[in-house]
Design a protein around this motif. Structure first.
Motif, mmCIF file in Angstrom:
data_model
loop_
_atom_site.group_PDB
_atom_site.id
_atom_site.type_symbol
_atom_site.label_atom_id
_atom_site.label_comp_id
_atom_site.label_asym_id
_atom_site.label_seq_id
_atom_site.Cartn_x
_atom_site.Cartn_y
_atom_site.Cartn_z
ATOM 1 N N CYS A 291 50.270 -11.888 -7.926
ATOM 2 C CA CYS A 291 50.410 -12.453 -9.413
ATOM 3 C C CYS A 291 48.923 -13.060 -9.387
ATOM 4 N N LEU A 292 48.006 -12.586 -10.363
ATOM 5 C CA LEU A 292 46.829 -13.413 -10.743
ATOM 6 C C LEU A 292 47.103 -14.247 -11.957
ATOM 7 N N ARG B 295 57.874 -24.641 -9.937
ATOM 8 C CA ARG B 295 59.307 -24.238 -10.252
ATOM 9 C C ARG B 295 58.781 -22.965 -10.998
ATOM 10 N N TRP B 296 57.963 -22.869 -11.749
ATOM 11 C CA TRP B 296 57.729 -21.478 -12.272
ATOM 12 C C TRP B 296 57.506 -20.406 -11.243
ATOM 13 N N MET B 297 56.559 -20.736 -10.265
ATOM 14 C CA MET B 297 56.186 -19.634 -9.384
ATOM 15 C C MET B 297 57.523 -19.195 -8.672
ATOM 16 N N GLN B 298 58.289 -20.304 -8.452
ATOM 17 C CA GLN B 298 59.589 -20.021 -7.473
ATOM 18 C C GLN B 298 60.433 -18.988 -8.390
ATOM 19 N N PHE C 122 50.451 -16.244 -5.405
ATOM 20 C CA PHE C 122 50.074 -16.540 -6.700
ATOM 21 C C PHE C 122 48.437 -16.743 -6.465
ATOM 22 N N VAL C 123 47.611 -16.141 -7.187
ATOM 23 C CA VAL C 123 46.167 -16.301 -7.194
ATOM 24 C C VAL C 123 45.588 -17.104 -8.133
ATOM 25 N N ASP C 124 44.955 -18.608 -7.848
ATOM 26 C CA ASP C 124 44.486 -19.132 -9.029
ATOM 27 C C ASP C 124 42.704 -18.904 -8.916
ATOM 28 N N ARG C 125 42.362 -18.193 -9.883
ATOM 29 C CA ARG C 125 40.898 -18.043 -9.779
ATOM 30 C C ARG C 125 39.986 -18.792 -10.663
ATOM 31 N N LEU D 177 45.596 -20.107 -3.335
ATOM 32 C CA LEU D 177 46.480 -19.211 -2.817
ATOM 33 C C LEU D 177 47.845 -20.137 -2.493
ATOM 34 N N ARG D 178 49.037 -19.524 -3.211
ATOM 35 C CA ARG D 178 50.359 -20.116 -2.511
ATOM 36 C C ARG D 178 51.392 -19.005 -2.628
ATOM 37 N N TRP D 179 52.213 -19.049 -1.609
ATOM 38 C CA TRP D 179 53.078 -18.014 -1.163
ATOM 39 C C TRP D 179 54.708 -18.587 -1.374
#
Length: 269
Positions: free
Chosen positions: A22-23, A31-34, A47-50, A62-64
């Motif tokens: 997810c970009l 909470r949203w990412m989970q 999740f990629v934070d550019r 990056l978070r997994w």
């Protein structure tokens, strides 16, 4: 937001380990990412934070997340993210990507035979076999170890690893991220492995890059070589080339985009 499903450590679709990439359009809370990871229901969603460029000292964020929680290290989803950034997002394939993560700065480089990741080595130290583990696995380890994430159980041979039918409910009781099982390989593979993480909502992970941060040092010490090829003999299966470099490990593999789309955010009601 753009979102992709990528088969990592694979030469073709329906092989290797699928990860969602997810970009992010802006920083999001855990909470949203989970919730997104639970909706995707794959072993990992990255999740990629550019907001930081890939060539900055810190690197992109990056978070997994598994379907049930955030993890500190994931190889196949990092490989998937790098593949998407180069193939679909116009990042310069001649320059390494840098990722800021909970395990420090990780890098990805484009090579002649796929993507090469630079990860921390996670060697296991010898440990007692935990009570109940042989029964839960359905096999008695010939060597037992543990690192900061997982148990490592060496079994007698490749066939024993491939034929395991663990009791996942029983494995869920052990206080580790997962259980790596391994044995010396035959033919083109130096070693084989499988990875079980029912405590994190993943009964069996198809191909686990971070487990090879442990398997690389383990088999390098036994076989006397820095460069090895491992095969994770899950039902999907996948090959990981591992190079041990002191306190770092190189993980090499390929990836294939299976699906791309858009994530539509809706207000909660």
């Amino acid at each position: 937001m753009k979102i992709f499903v990528v088969d990592a450590f694979a030469d073709a679709v329906f092989q290797g380990n699928p990860a969602a990439v997810c970009l992010l359009d802006r920083p999001r809370d855990a909470r949203w990412m989970q919730a997104v990871a639970a909706e995707m229901n794959l072993s990992e969603t990255v999740f990629v934070d550019r907001s930081a460029p890939a060539d900055s000292p810190a690197g992109m964020g990056l978070r997994w997340f598994t379907p049930t929680g955030e993890v500190d290290l994931c190889g196949h989803a990092t490989l998937a993210a790098a593949h998407v950034l180069w193939e679909r997002e116009g990042e310069d394939a001649r320059r390494p990507l840098r990722f800021a993560t909970r395990s420090g700065v990780l890098t990805a480089e484009r090579g002649e035979d796929g993507i090469s990741l630079d990860f921390p080595a996670e060697p296991a130290e010898e440990a007692e076999v935990p009570d109940g583990l042989p029964e839960a696995l359905g096999a008695k380890p010939v060597w037992m170890g543990r690192n900061r994430f997982d148990y490592l159980a060496e079994l007698t041979d490749e066939r024993e690893v491939a034929e395991l039918r663990p009791d996942f409910a029983a494995l869920r009781a052990f206080p580790v991220r997962g259980i790596i099982v391994t044995a010396r390989g035959r033919g083109e593979h130096d070693f084989v492995s499988r990875f079980f993480a029912p405590r994190h909502g993943v009964d069996e992970d198809p191909v686990t890059g971070s487990a090879h941060c442990c398997l690389g040092p383990f088999w390098s010490a036994r076989l006397g070589r820095r460069r090895l090829t491992g095969y994770q003999c899950s039902p999907r299966g996948g090959r990981v080339r591992v190079t041990t470099r002191g306190d770092r490990v190189g993980l090499d593999g390929r990836a294939v985009i299976f699906m791309s789309g858009e994530l539509h955010e809706r207000e909660e009601r």
